[in-house]
Motif scaffolding. Structure first.
Motif, PDB file in Angstrom:
ATOM      1  N   VAL A 276       0.836  -1.142  -0.149  1.00  0.00           N
ATOM      2  CA  VAL A 276       0.069  -0.093   0.027  1.00  0.00           C
ATOM      3  C   VAL A 276       0.837   1.367   0.043  1.00  0.00           C
ATOM      4  N   ILE A 277       1.956   1.223   0.788  1.00  0.00           N
ATOM      5  CA  ILE A 277       2.782   2.380   0.805  1.00  0.00           C
ATOM      6  C   ILE A 277       3.965   2.639  -0.163  1.00  0.00           C
ATOM      7  N   VAL A 278       4.186   1.489  -0.890  1.00  0.00           N
ATOM      8  CA  VAL A 278       4.968   1.683  -1.895  1.00  0.00           C
ATOM      9  C   VAL A 278       4.414   1.334  -3.652  1.00  0.00           C
ATOM     10  N   ILE A 279       3.742   0.279  -3.685  1.00  0.00           N
ATOM     11  CA  ILE A 279       3.238   0.237  -4.617  1.00  0.00           C
ATOM     12  C   ILE A 279       1.742   1.176  -5.100  1.00  0.00           C
ATOM     13  N   GLY A 280       0.689   1.133  -4.267  1.00  0.00           N
ATOM     14  CA  GLY A 280      -0.302   1.824  -4.366  1.00  0.00           C
ATOM     15  C   GLY A 280       0.038   3.342  -4.702  1.00  0.00           C
ATOM     16  N   PRO A 281       0.956   4.202  -4.200  1.00  0.00           N
ATOM     17  CA  PRO A 281       1.260   5.402  -4.547  1.00  0.00           C
ATOM     18  C   PRO A 281       1.673   5.527  -5.897  1.00  0.00           C
ATOM     19  N   MET A 282       2.316   4.588  -6.388  1.00  0.00           N
ATOM     20  CA  MET A 282       2.961   4.818  -7.708  1.00  0.00           C
ATOM     21  C   MET A 282       1.898   4.195  -8.751  1.00  0.00           C
ATOM     22  N   ILE A 283       0.789   3.628  -8.510  1.00  0.00           N
ATOM     23  CA  ILE A 283      -0.390   3.470  -9.434  1.00  0.00           C
ATOM     24  C   ILE A 283      -0.905   4.805  -9.531  1.00  0.00           C
ATOM     25  N   TYR A 284      -1.216   5.455  -8.096  1.00  0.00           N
ATOM     26  CA  TYR A 284      -1.896   6.697  -8.367  1.00  0.00           C
ATOM     27  C   TYR A 284      -0.957   7.630  -9.057  1.00  0.00           C
ATOM     28  N   TYR A 285       0.324   7.711  -9.111  1.00  0.00           N
ATOM     29  CA  TYR A 285       1.018   8.526  -9.702  1.00  0.00           C
ATOM     30  C   TYR A 285       0.991   8.172 -11.247  1.00  0.00           C
ATOM     31  N   MET A 286       0.795   7.206 -11.748  1.00  0.00           N
ATOM     32  CA  MET A 286       0.606   7.021 -13.152  1.00  0.00           C
ATOM     33  C   MET A 286      -0.943   7.525 -13.915  1.00  0.00           C
ATOM     34  N   VAL A 287      -1.680   7.608 -12.701  1.00  0.00           N
ATOM     35  CA  VAL A 287      -3.054   7.921 -13.072  1.00  0.00           C
ATOM     36  C   VAL A 287      -3.082   9.341 -13.199  1.00  0.00           C
ATOM     37  N   MET A 288      -2.501   9.743 -12.259  1.00  0.00           N
ATOM     38  CA  MET A 288      -2.463  11.603 -12.318  1.00  0.00           C
ATOM     39  C   MET A 288      -1.165  11.928 -13.514  1.00  0.00           C
ATOM     40  N   LEU A 289      -0.239  11.129 -13.638  1.00  0.00           N
ATOM     41  CA  LEU A 289       0.450  11.470 -14.972  1.00  0.00           C
ATOM     42  C   LEU A 289      -0.288  11.405 -15.960  1.00  0.00           C
ATOM     43  N   ALA A 290      -1.089  10.632 -16.443  1.00  0.00           N
ATOM     44  CA  ALA A 290      -1.744  10.697 -17.702  1.00  0.00           C
ATOM     45  C   ALA A 290      -2.715  11.873 -17.654  1.00  0.00           C
ATOM     46  N   LYS A 291      -3.103  12.433 -16.869  1.00  0.00           N
ATOM     47  CA  LYS A 291      -3.894  13.640 -16.664  1.00  0.00           C
ATOM     48  C   LYS A 291      -3.029  14.975 -16.611  1.00  0.00           C
ATOM     49  N   ALA A 292      -1.875  14.840 -16.353  1.00  0.00           N
ATOM     50  CA  ALA A 292      -0.993  16.033 -16.123  1.00  0.00           C
ATOM     51  C   ALA A 292      -1.134  16.876 -17.548  1.00  0.00           C
TER      52      ALA A 292
ATOM     53  N   ILE B 249       7.212   8.843  -2.141  1.00  0.00           N
ATOM     54  CA  ILE B 249       7.381   7.461  -2.408  1.00  0.00           C
ATOM     55  C   ILE B 249       8.570   7.057  -2.133  1.00  0.00           C
ATOM     56  N   MET B 250       9.701   7.985  -2.492  1.00  0.00           N
ATOM     57  CA  MET B 250      11.083   7.540  -2.062  1.00  0.00           C
ATOM     58  C   MET B 250      11.248   7.286  -0.448  1.00  0.00           C
ATOM     59  N   ILE B 251      10.450   8.197   0.061  1.00  0.00           N
ATOM     60  CA  ILE B 251      10.658   7.847   1.675  1.00  0.00           C
ATOM     61  C   ILE B 251      10.283   6.474   2.079  1.00  0.00           C
ATOM     62  N   SER B 252       8.892   6.140   1.241  1.00  0.00           N
ATOM     63  CA  SER B 252       8.352   4.692   1.611  1.00  0.00           C
ATOM     64  C   SER B 252       9.417   3.696   1.191  1.00  0.00           C
ATOM     65  N   LEU B 253      10.205   3.794  -0.075  1.00  0.00           N
ATOM     66  CA  LEU B 253      10.976   3.018  -0.516  1.00  0.00           C
ATOM     67  C   LEU B 253      12.165   2.970   0.570  1.00  0.00           C
ATOM     68  N   ILE B 254      12.763   4.078   1.198  1.00  0.00           N
ATOM     69  CA  ILE B 254      13.625   3.846   2.296  1.00  0.00           C
ATOM     70  C   ILE B 254      13.255   3.040   3.221  1.00  0.00           C
ATOM     71  N   PHE B 255      11.822   3.381   3.926  1.00  0.00           N
ATOM     72  CA  PHE B 255      11.063   2.463   4.934  1.00  0.00           C
ATOM     73  C   PHE B 255      11.358   0.876   4.639  1.00  0.00           C
ATOM     74  N   LEU B 256      10.810   0.781   3.153  1.00  0.00           N
ATOM     75  CA  LEU B 256      10.923  -0.658   2.896  1.00  0.00           C
ATOM     76  C   LEU B 256      12.182  -1.182   3.178  1.00  0.00           C
ATOM     77  N   MET B 257      13.417  -0.523   2.621  1.00  0.00           N
ATOM     78  CA  MET B 257      14.690  -1.131   2.631  1.00  0.00           C
ATOM     79  C   MET B 257      15.176  -1.437   4.198  1.00  0.00           C
ATOM     80  N   PHE B 258      14.707  -0.477   5.038  1.00  0.00           N
ATOM     81  CA  PHE B 258      15.179  -0.907   6.396  1.00  0.00           C
ATOM     82  C   PHE B 258      14.351  -1.802   7.202  1.00  0.00           C
ATOM     83  N   TYR B 259      13.044  -1.924   6.794  1.00  0.00           N
ATOM     84  CA  TYR B 259      12.118  -3.035   7.318  1.00  0.00           C
ATOM     85  C   TYR B 259      12.617  -4.316   6.699  1.00  0.00           C
ATOM     86  N   CYS B 260      13.104  -4.431   5.427  1.00  0.00           N
ATOM     87  CA  CYS B 260      13.257  -5.911   4.898  1.00  0.00           C
ATOM     88  C   CYS B 260      14.727  -6.188   5.401  1.00  0.00           C
ATOM     89  N   LYS B 261      15.725  -5.271   5.484  1.00  0.00           N
ATOM     90  CA  LYS B 261      16.858  -5.606   6.434  1.00  0.00           C
ATOM     91  C   LYS B 261      16.579  -5.982   7.750  1.00  0.00           C
TER      92      LYS B 261
END
Length: 195
Positions: free
Chosen positions: A139-155, A171-183
């Motif tokens: 939800v915090i990594v993939i979900g926002p990226m899907i939202y980005y794609m939708v909004m990009l199409a409208k930009a 989203i980058m902050i979420s990805l950093i969180f993912l890195m530390f969580y998986c570590k």
């Protein structure tokens, strides 16, 4: 940093790749900090707490690839924000070279690749996570990226791309969180013991 700002930043793809590579290196630079957690596996004396250097490399390299991809997307979106000014200055940025329509298509393709890689990463590690944790990370990594794609199409306006550029930073902050969580998952189980 200065070289990037004065030369590479205004060249087609060169600046985007250079910046993305630097961010990926920052992720990879964390590997030595976790080397002490390597517990060699012995077939003669099996150790259930063993964790190999391959495990650690695998996590960081995969995350580094995701960071590289996301930085590329974010930086090219930033190019779209400044496209009109870049044209006046005769800069050969991604947006100027390909044009708005083709740049948006390229960004959509890169976003799909990012989502597929992130989903693959979560699927591979799903056995180490509870379902709620996997769902939360999706939800915090993939979900926002899907939202980005939708909004990009409208930009259409410069402010639209600027808002998307800022959103990608989140989203980058979420990805950093993912890195530390998986570590954490690779080195510690949920009870705090070394795997």
């Amino acid at each position: 940093g200065y070289s990037y700002a004065t030369s590479l930043r205004h060249k087609f793809l060169s600046g985007n790749i250079a910046l993305s590579f630097m961010y990926a290196l920052v992720v990879l630079s964390q590997i030595p900090h976790d080397w002490d957690f390597v517990v060699p596996y012995s077939y003669e004396f099996p150790n259930p707490m063993a964790i190999s250097w391959v495990d650690i490399l695998y996590v960081f390299i995969f995350i580094a690839v995701l960071v590289f991809m996301l930085t590329m997307i974010k930086d090219i979106t930033g190019d779209m924000t400044n496209m009109e000014d870049d044209k006046k200055m005769n800069y050969h940025t991604f947006g100027v070279r390909l044009g708005e329509k083709n740049s948006k298509i390229a960004l959509q393709v890169m976003s799909i690749v990012f989502i597929v890689l992130a989903a693959l990463f979560l699927c591979i590690h799903s056995d180490k996570m509870e379902f709620i944790h996997t769902l939360t990370l999706a939800v915090i990594v993939i979900g926002p990226m899907i939202y980005y794609m939708v909004m990009l199409a409208k930009a259409k306006k410069q402010t639209d791309y600027n808002d998307l550029h800022v959103f990608l930073g989140m989203i980058m902050i979420s990805l950093i969180f993912l890195m530390f969580y998986c570590k954490y998952l690779f080195i510690f189980d949920f009870s705090g013991s070394i795997k």
